[in-house]
Write an enzyme that holds these catalytic residues in place. Structure first.
Site, PDB file in Angstrom:
ATOM      1  N   TYR A 187      52.024  52.736  35.851  1.00 49.27           N
ATOM      2  CA  TYR A 187      52.316  51.687  36.840  1.00 49.27           C
ATOM      3  C   TYR A 187      53.233  50.618  36.226  1.00 49.27           C
ATOM      4  O   TYR A 187      54.238  50.218  36.836  1.00 49.27           O
ATOM      5  CB  TYR A 187      50.991  51.080  37.292  1.00 49.27           C
ATOM      6  N   LYS A 216      56.988  49.563  37.429  1.00 47.48           N
ATOM      7  CA  LYS A 216      57.294  48.212  37.916  1.00 47.48           C
ATOM      8  C   LYS A 216      58.342  47.521  37.042  1.00 47.48           C
ATOM      9  O   LYS A 216      59.138  46.715  37.535  1.00 47.48           O
ATOM     10  CB  LYS A 216      56.005  47.390  38.010  1.00 47.48           C
TER      11      LYS A 216
HETATM   12  N1  NAD Z   1      47.692  44.062  45.443  1.00 48.84           N
HETATM   13  C1  NAD Z   1      48.144  43.575  44.299  1.00 48.84           C
HETATM   14  O1  NAD Z   1      47.435  42.838  43.590  1.00 48.84           O
HETATM   15  C2  NAD Z   1      49.538  43.858  43.854  1.00 48.84           C
HETATM   16  C3  NAD Z   1      50.002  43.207  42.709  1.00 48.84           C
HETATM   17  C4  NAD Z   1      51.291  43.445  42.263  1.00 48.84           C
HETATM   18  C5  NAD Z   1      52.104  44.322  42.959  1.00 48.84           C
HETATM   19  N2  NAD Z   1      51.636  44.947  44.059  1.00 48.84           N
HETATM   20  C6  NAD Z   1      52.555  45.876  44.742  1.00 48.84           C
HETATM   21  O2  NAD Z   1      52.686  45.484  46.103  1.00 48.84           O
HETATM   22  C7  NAD Z   1      52.938  46.644  46.891  1.00 48.84           C
HETATM   23  C8  NAD Z   1      51.925  46.701  48.028  1.00 48.84           C
HETATM   24  O3  NAD Z   1      50.632  46.749  47.461  1.00 48.84           O
HETATM   25  P1  NAD Z   1      49.280  46.577  48.324  1.00 48.84           P
HETATM   26  O4  NAD Z   1      48.288  45.965  47.428  1.00 48.84           O
HETATM   27  O5  NAD Z   1      49.607  45.975  49.626  1.00 48.84           O
HETATM   28  O6  NAD Z   1      48.906  48.142  48.494  1.00 48.84           O
HETATM   29  P2  NAD Z   1      48.081  48.910  49.634  1.00 48.84           P
HETATM   30  O7  NAD Z   1      47.444  50.045  48.928  1.00 48.84           O
HETATM   31  O8  NAD Z   1      47.261  47.967  50.434  1.00 48.84           O
HETATM   32  O9  NAD Z   1      49.269  49.476  50.590  1.00 48.84           O
HETATM   33  C9  NAD Z   1      50.196  50.392  50.071  1.00 48.84           C
HETATM   34  C10 NAD Z   1      51.168  50.809  51.152  1.00 48.84           C
HETATM   35  O10 NAD Z   1      52.103  51.756  50.576  1.00 48.84           O
HETATM   36  C11 NAD Z   1      52.142  52.928  51.366  1.00 48.84           C
HETATM   37  N3  NAD Z   1      52.462  54.103  50.572  1.00 48.84           N
HETATM   38  C12 NAD Z   1      51.793  54.622  49.518  1.00 48.84           C
HETATM   39  N4  NAD Z   1      52.396  55.756  49.099  1.00 48.84           N
HETATM   40  C13 NAD Z   1      53.486  55.951  49.898  1.00 48.84           C
HETATM   41  C14 NAD Z   1      54.499  56.951  49.981  1.00 48.84           C
HETATM   42  N5  NAD Z   1      54.530  58.005  49.147  1.00 48.84           N
HETATM   43  N6  NAD Z   1      55.441  56.827  50.951  1.00 48.84           N
HETATM   44  C15 NAD Z   1      55.412  55.781  51.817  1.00 48.84           C
HETATM   45  N7  NAD Z   1      54.486  54.804  51.786  1.00 48.84           N
HETATM   46  C16 NAD Z   1      53.529  54.897  50.834  1.00 48.84           C
HETATM   47  C17 NAD Z   1      50.760  53.009  51.984  1.00 48.84           C
HETATM   48  O11 NAD Z   1      50.763  53.896  53.120  1.00 48.84           O
HETATM   49  C18 NAD Z   1      50.509  51.544  52.327  1.00 48.84           C
HETATM   50  O12 NAD Z   1      51.179  51.224  53.525  1.00 48.84           O
HETATM   51  C19 NAD Z   1      52.863  47.843  45.927  1.00 48.84           C
HETATM   52  O13 NAD Z   1      54.135  48.189  45.501  1.00 48.84           O
HETATM   53  C20 NAD Z   1      52.062  47.296  44.777  1.00 48.84           C
HETATM   54  O14 NAD Z   1      52.323  47.986  43.577  1.00 48.84           O
HETATM   55  C21 NAD Z   1      50.367  44.739  44.541  1.00 48.84           C
END
Ligand code: NAD
Length: 248
Positions: free
Chosen positions: A156, A160
């Site tokens: 991951y 990133k």
């Molecule tokens: N939640 C956190 O603390 C956090 C922190 C840093 C970064 N992020 C990043 O923010 C973004 C969103 O995270 P989140 O927490 O909302 O995640 P989440 O798991 O709630 O949602 C993920 C979304 O990505 C979609 N997805 C997954 N695989 C896919 C694919 N192969 N094709 C198309 N869509 C796909 C899912 O269907 C969903 O809509 C991600 O990139 C994550 O790495 C999240």
């Protein structure tokens, strides 16, 4: 079709941060196009319902953003149907955590494909039409983990950090075409992705956050929205951390 209405494409828009981004852009009356890859359509329908209540035009599709061919075909259709994409938000992401010694090749490949290759796929697919219109905003969702690392997330973290390098390079390539490319690096945000973490890991994160609390998806969405607004016309190639001070 209103020429002034912006067309926004958001990957991973069915829930979490992606849903908050859809709703933030909906507030200006933009046309929202989002994709997801959930096993069912429950979250997708919930997001569509919320957008419907806001009276905005919204389209969604199940699309695996790690597939180069499918992404290319999707964007060709979007440009044919709506003539332009004003903003692309590369937000889709997954975690497949394991200590390096136990990480399988599949865990590594899947994470890099969904988190990083997808950003290449979607950005490449949208660039031609943005260059033609001589304007566009691309915002990539990275993570604080790409900057400072995190035990159990070598795949991951690499994906990133890769997004940060990609963002800066493409920002340079597209800067004189009226297109800005930036990344937002969230810290520890309240979504399904973090809800499934063991309590110990949550406590460890919280103890490192100077602001002493988890962030909300809206707080990330507001920063993404700002980067796509008229208030951010001279900002490109940046990584904006939204982490309550976890990284500074
Ligand atoms: N939640 C956190 O603390 C956090 C922190 C840093 C970064 N992020 C990043 O923010 C973004 C969103 O995270 P989140 O927490 O909302 O995640 P989440 O798991 O709630 O949602 C993920 C979304 O990505 C979609 N997805 C997954 N695989 C896919 C694919 N192969 N094709 C198309 N869509 C796909 C899912 O269907 C969903 O809509 C991600 O990139 C994550 O790495 C999240």
């Amino acid at each position: 079709m209103s020429a002034s209405k912006r067309t926004i494409v958001i990957t991973g828009g069915s829930k979490g941060i992606g849903r908050a981004i859809c709703l933030r852009f909906a507030r200006e009356g933009a046309r929202i196009i989002f994709v997801h890859y959930d096993p069912d359509d429950l979250a997708e329908r919930k997001t569509l319902g919320l957008l419907d209540k806001m009276n905005v035009e919204a389209v969604s599709e199940k699309l695996d953003v790690s597939s180069f061919r499918d992404v290319e075909a999707f964007f060709q259709k979007v440009v044919k149907d709506f003539q332009k994409v004003d903003v692309l938000v590369n937000n889709a992401g997954i975690t497949r955590d394991a200590f390096l010694m136990r990480m399988s090749e599949e865990q590594w490949d899947q994470t890099l494909q969904v988190n990083l290759k997808s950003v290449f796929n979607c950005t490449k697919a949208v660039t031609r039409s943005m260059i033609k219109q001589r304007s566009g905003r691309i915002i990539n969702i990275s993570s604080v983990v790409g900057q400072i690392g995190n035990i159990g997330q070598s795949n991951y973290g690499a994906s990133k950090a890769g997004i940060m390098g990609f963002t800066k390079t493409v920002a340079r390539e597209l800067a004189n075409r009226g297109i800005t490319v930036n990344a937002v690096a969230p810290g520890f945000i309240n979504t399904e992705m973090t809800q499934k973490l063991p309590d110990k890991a949550k406590e460890a994160f919280l103890s490192q956050i100077p602001m002493g609390r988890i962030g909300e998806p809206d707080e990330v969405a507001n920063t993404v929205y700002w980067l796509a607004s008229e208030d951010a016309t001279y900002i490109t190639g940046q990584v904006i951390h939204v982490s309550g001070g976890l990284y500074m």
